[in-house]
Design a protein around this motif. Structure first.
Motif, PDB file in Angstrom:
ATOM      1  N   GLY A   9       0.795  -1.218   0.000  1.00 24.76           N
ATOM      2  CA  GLY A   9       0.000   0.000   0.000  1.00 24.76           C
ATOM      3  C   GLY A   9       0.826   1.266   0.000  1.00 24.76           C
ATOM      4  N   GLY A  10       2.117   1.117   0.253  1.00 24.71           N
ATOM      5  CA  GLY A  10       3.000   2.266   0.306  1.00 24.71           C
ATOM      6  C   GLY A  10       3.515   2.688  -1.056  1.00 24.71           C
ATOM      7  N   SER A  11       4.441   3.652  -1.043  1.00 24.23           N
ATOM      8  CA  SER A  11       4.973   4.230  -2.271  1.00 24.23           C
ATOM      9  C   SER A  11       6.487   4.294  -2.230  1.00 24.23           C
ATOM     10  CB  SER A  11       4.421   5.648  -2.472  1.00 24.23           C
ATOM     11  OG  SER A  11       3.020   5.653  -2.600  1.00 24.23           O
ATOM     12  N   LEU A  12       7.079   4.259  -3.405  1.00 20.85           N
ATOM     13  CA  LEU A  12       8.506   4.487  -3.590  1.00 20.85           C
ATOM     14  C   LEU A  12       8.690   5.206  -4.912  1.00 20.85           C
ATOM     15  CD1 LEU A  12      10.375   1.147  -2.675  1.00 20.85           C
ATOM     16  CD2 LEU A  12      10.590   3.352  -1.509  1.00 20.85           C
ATOM     17  N   ARG A  13       9.766   5.954  -5.010  1.00 17.86           N
ATOM     18  CA  ARG A  13      10.118   6.561  -6.290  1.00 17.86           C
ATOM     19  C   ARG A  13      11.531   6.137  -6.661  1.00 17.86           C
ATOM     20  NH1 ARG A  13      10.668  12.815  -8.357  1.00 17.86           N
ATOM     21  NH2 ARG A  13      12.596  12.717  -7.130  1.00 17.86           N
ATOM     22  N   LEU A  14      11.635   5.521  -7.810  1.00 23.52           N
ATOM     23  CA  LEU A  14      12.930   5.145  -8.347  1.00 23.52           C
ATOM     24  C   LEU A  14      13.427   6.236  -9.289  1.00 23.52           C
ATOM     25  CD1 LEU A  14      12.310   1.386  -9.224  1.00 23.52           C
ATOM     26  CD2 LEU A  14      12.967   2.412  -7.032  1.00 23.52           C
TER      27      LEU A  14
END
Length: 125
Positions: A14-19
């Motif tokens: 449910g979380g987010s990451l940015r590559l």
């Protein structure tokens, strides 16, 4: 051309990451920049691509609506914003460049001649 990917890590479902993928050396004005991902025992699979001329973007069905690919041409950087992450998104993510690819081949690993080193994304349930 060197591509350096970073931004991976551990995140809850449910979380987010940015590559991010920073390009150095020769830069391209045509073709595609893309993200692929790979899990153990499987081939690298297409995730998303950005056409370098214009603003067209392309996504795998499994990530459409959750992931967003974008570019900052001034920084020669491509991003992959990953939202609503699922455990099945766990993989090593690679950025890639294909300056000579055509539209029909943008989802094919073999169309990309330049690859970053990969960054691990782990999504816990």
């Amino acid at each position: 051309v060197q591509l350096q990917a970073f931004g991976g890590g551990l995140v809850q479902a449910g979380g987010s990451l940015r590559l991010s993928c920073a390009a150095s050396g020769r830069t391209f004005s045509s073709g595609f920049m893309a993200w692929f991902r790979q899990t153990p025992g499987k081939e690298r699979g297409f995730v998303a691509a950005s056409r370098l001329r214009g603003s067209n973007t392309y996504y795998a069905d499994s990530v459409r609506g959750r992931f967003t690919i974008s570019r900052d041409n001034a920084k020669s950087t491509v991003y992959l914003q990953m939202d609503s992450l699922k455990p099945e998104d766990t993989a090593v993510y690679y950025c890639a460049a294909a300056p000579n690819a055509i539209l029909s081949s943008l989802r094919l690993e073999r169309a990309y001649g330049y690859w970053g080193q990969g960054t691990l994304v782990t999504v816990s349930s």
